[in-house]
Scaffold this active site. Sequence first.
Site, PDB file in Angstrom:
ATOM      1  N   GLN A   6      -4.858  -1.408   9.517  1.00 50.24           N
ATOM      2  CA  GLN A   6      -4.760  -2.745   8.938  1.00 50.24           C
ATOM      3  C   GLN A   6      -5.363  -3.778   9.888  1.00 50.24           C
ATOM      4  OE1 GLN A   6      -3.727  -3.286   5.822  1.00 50.24           O
ATOM      5  NE2 GLN A   6      -3.945  -5.496   5.922  1.00 50.24           N
TER       6      GLN A   6
ATOM      7  N   LYS B 189       0.854  -1.203   0.000  1.00 50.00           N
ATOM      8  CA  LYS B 189       0.000   0.000   0.000  1.00 50.00           C
ATOM      9  C   LYS B 189       0.883   1.245   0.000  1.00 50.00           C
ATOM     10  CE  LYS B 189      -3.863  -2.329   2.207  1.00 50.00           C
ATOM     11  NZ  LYS B 189      -4.605  -2.697   3.397  1.00 50.00           N
TER      12      LYS B 189
ATOM     13  N   ASP C 188     -11.207   2.943   3.537  1.00 47.16           N
ATOM     14  CA  ASP C 188     -11.552   1.523   3.460  1.00 47.16           C
ATOM     15  C   ASP C 188     -13.058   1.336   3.242  1.00 47.16           C
ATOM     16  OD1 ASP C 188      -9.722  -0.575   3.614  1.00 47.16           O
ATOM     17  OD2 ASP C 188      -9.367  -0.284   5.763  1.00 47.16           O
TER      18      ASP C 188
HETATM   19  N1  GUN Z   1      -6.825  -6.698   6.070  1.00 49.80           N
HETATM   20  C1  GUN Z   1      -6.996  -7.455   4.961  1.00 49.80           C
HETATM   21  N2  GUN Z   1      -7.595  -6.738   3.983  1.00 49.80           N
HETATM   22  C2  GUN Z   1      -7.799  -5.497   4.491  1.00 49.80           C
HETATM   23  C3  GUN Z   1      -8.361  -4.300   3.949  1.00 49.80           C
HETATM   24  O1  GUN Z   1      -8.831  -4.235   2.805  1.00 49.80           O
HETATM   25  N3  GUN Z   1      -8.383  -3.228   4.804  1.00 49.80           N
HETATM   26  C4  GUN Z   1      -7.901  -3.282   6.061  1.00 49.80           C
HETATM   27  N4  GUN Z   1      -7.972  -2.184   6.799  1.00 49.80           N
HETATM   28  N5  GUN Z   1      -7.379  -4.373   6.585  1.00 49.80           N
HETATM   29  C5  GUN Z   1      -7.315  -5.469   5.803  1.00 49.80           C
END
Ligand code: GUN
Length: 303
Positions: free
Chosen positions: A98, A54, A121
Amino acid sequence: MSAQLIKGTDIREEILEELAKEVQDIKDKHGKVPGLVTILVGENPASQSYVSLKIKTAHRLGFNEVQDTQPDTISEEELLGLIDKYNKDESIHGILVQLPLPKHIDEKKVLNAIDPDKDVDGFHPVNVGRLMIGGNEVKFPPCTPAGIQEMIIRAGVETEGAEVVVVGRSNIVGKPIANMMVQKGKGANSTVTVVHTRTKDMESHCKRADILIVAAGVPGLVKPEWIKPGACVIDVGVNRVGEKPSKKDPNKMVPILRGDVDFDTAKDIAGYITPVPGGVGPMTITMLMRNTVRSLKYHLGIA
Ligand code: GUN
């Protein structure tokens, strides 16, 4: 193989190029760049690898990217304090925590503490509600469903009046994508059925699908005979079914990934199909970037 491959890796590159231009344009006109903070708690290797991707992608697009790594001993109160700090920080337009979080922290409480106008998100209940209303109310569509819809649009698949069957009812894929496909608008206007573990005859529903979206997390769940000839099959499953030596470094083991659909047989029946890996996976981070650019535009009043 008769199906047209819908490659997330190619669509990602197209969209990232578009976004990079947009970021440069906003910077030239308004002197601002999107700010994205990724909060990573603990040392979960999968989370570390997602977060690093990311950050790398945000950097490539010219974002102000911040990785805030915290030990898994951080208290819930301290984490909430951190979120409050970023909620107030005007250089930050997107906040991502996350998941998963350590067990002593209430995930729901943390996600609900993020300012809904920085929730790139799309997990905050306010954004879930906005998605349900649809149209101009939607600010941040959740990233994986948004990626699925974008792939369908860019592949040129007709969604208007199409029978869409979604396999799986999770909060992050099944429920939101079903909601998005039923809305009015581009890449939607479909008739949607959601099937799940308690559905009586999953096969008969899948057989009707012009667009079959599978997000069950069960390798090979959808059998080739369940696929209507010519259908568009979107496989969201990323299941680790074993390990193999890495091509780059044969001393290192990498996971063998399989989807929820048996690709090798399905590709001769479907009209369009996404591979695993390289299908839906790369779209999630791409849509996170798009949401962060959107957030800056909302903040500047130019969205
Ligand atoms: N953990 C696995 N996929 C995601 C996601 O798309 N967003 C977040 N915040 N955590 C994750």
